[in-house]
Design an enzyme around this catalytic site. Structure first.
Site, PDB file in Angstrom:
ATOM      1  N   THR A  11      15.330  24.384  53.521  1.00 10.86           N
ATOM      2  CA  THR A  11      14.095  23.765  53.045  1.00 10.86           C
ATOM      3  C   THR A  11      14.333  22.437  52.332  1.00 10.86           C
ATOM      4  O   THR A  11      15.447  22.110  51.938  1.00 10.86           O
ATOM      5  CB  THR A  11      13.355  24.708  52.074  1.00 10.86           C
ATOM      6  OG1 THR A  11      14.166  24.905  50.912  1.00 10.86           O
ATOM      7  CG2 THR A  11      13.038  26.058  52.711  1.00 10.86           C
ATOM      8  N   ASP A  12      13.235  21.711  52.148  1.00 11.45           N
ATOM      9  CA  ASP A  12      13.281  20.479  51.363  1.00 11.45           C
ATOM     10  C   ASP A  12      12.930  20.814  49.913  1.00 11.45           C
ATOM     11  O   ASP A  12      12.781  21.978  49.549  1.00 11.45           O
ATOM     12  CB  ASP A  12      12.343  19.417  51.959  1.00 11.45           C
ATOM     13  CG  ASP A  12      10.879  19.845  51.972  1.00 11.45           C
ATOM     14  OD1 ASP A  12      10.501  20.822  51.263  1.00 11.45           O
ATOM     15  OD2 ASP A  12      10.099  19.199  52.686  1.00 11.45           O
ATOM     16  N   ALA A  13      12.758  19.809  49.098  1.00 11.83           N
ATOM     17  CA  ALA A  13      12.480  20.016  47.672  1.00 11.83           C
ATOM     18  C   ALA A  13      11.171  20.757  47.421  1.00 11.83           C
ATOM     19  O   ALA A  13      11.003  21.380  46.379  1.00 11.83           O
ATOM     20  CB  ALA A  13      12.468  18.669  46.949  1.00 11.83           C
TER      21      ALA A  13
END
Length: 141
Positions: free
Chosen positions: A21-23
């Site tokens: 995932t991203d942030a």
């Protein structure tokens, strides 16, 4: 990971981990391609195709030639997504897949992917062996 058994359809369940995932906790878009690759690889393995052996003994490898992908909805951290794979076409040295990623029944992403068989040294197209072609034709929906 779990896999269903019919030859004409394959399902691979994959959990979305933090590293995917991203942030914001949304799965990074390129990871769908990694998950689709795993779906195709596990399906071939279930059909009895060992890509390492094929490369070593037959000097043939698979490469992705073309990808068409549509993102519908985001997968998120901890989601369990199902990668569905079907073969739509088998050519002399290529196979086309239709793949999708679903969370329960919700379509997240879908793709058409063309994979070609090439000579491991020259990377030029190389025809499937008769045995592999027959196996892929049987698995075609």
């Amino acid at each position: 990971m779990s896999i269903e058994t019919p030859l004409s359809f394959s399902r691979l369940d994959i959990r979305v981990y933090y590293e995917d995932t991203d942030a914001g906790g949304v799965m990074y878009y390129a990871n769908y391609l990694k998950f689709f690759e795993r779906g195709r690889t596990e399906w071939l393995r279930r059909l009895g195709v060992d890509q390492s052996t094929m490369a070593e003994q037959e000097k043939r490898i698979f490469v992705v030639k073309n990808v068409e992908i549509q993102y519908r909805k985001p997968a998120r951290l901890d989601d369990l997504i199902a990668i569905h794979s079907t073969i739509t076409r088998v050519g002399p040295a290529s196979v086309n897949f239709r793949q999708s990623a679903l969370r329960d029944t919700e379509l997240l992403c879908e793709s058409g992917i063309q994979v070609c068989c090439v000579d491991a040294q020259s990377f030029r197209p190389a025809a499937f062996s008769n045995q592999l072609r027959t196996l892929l034709e049987k698995a075609k929906k």
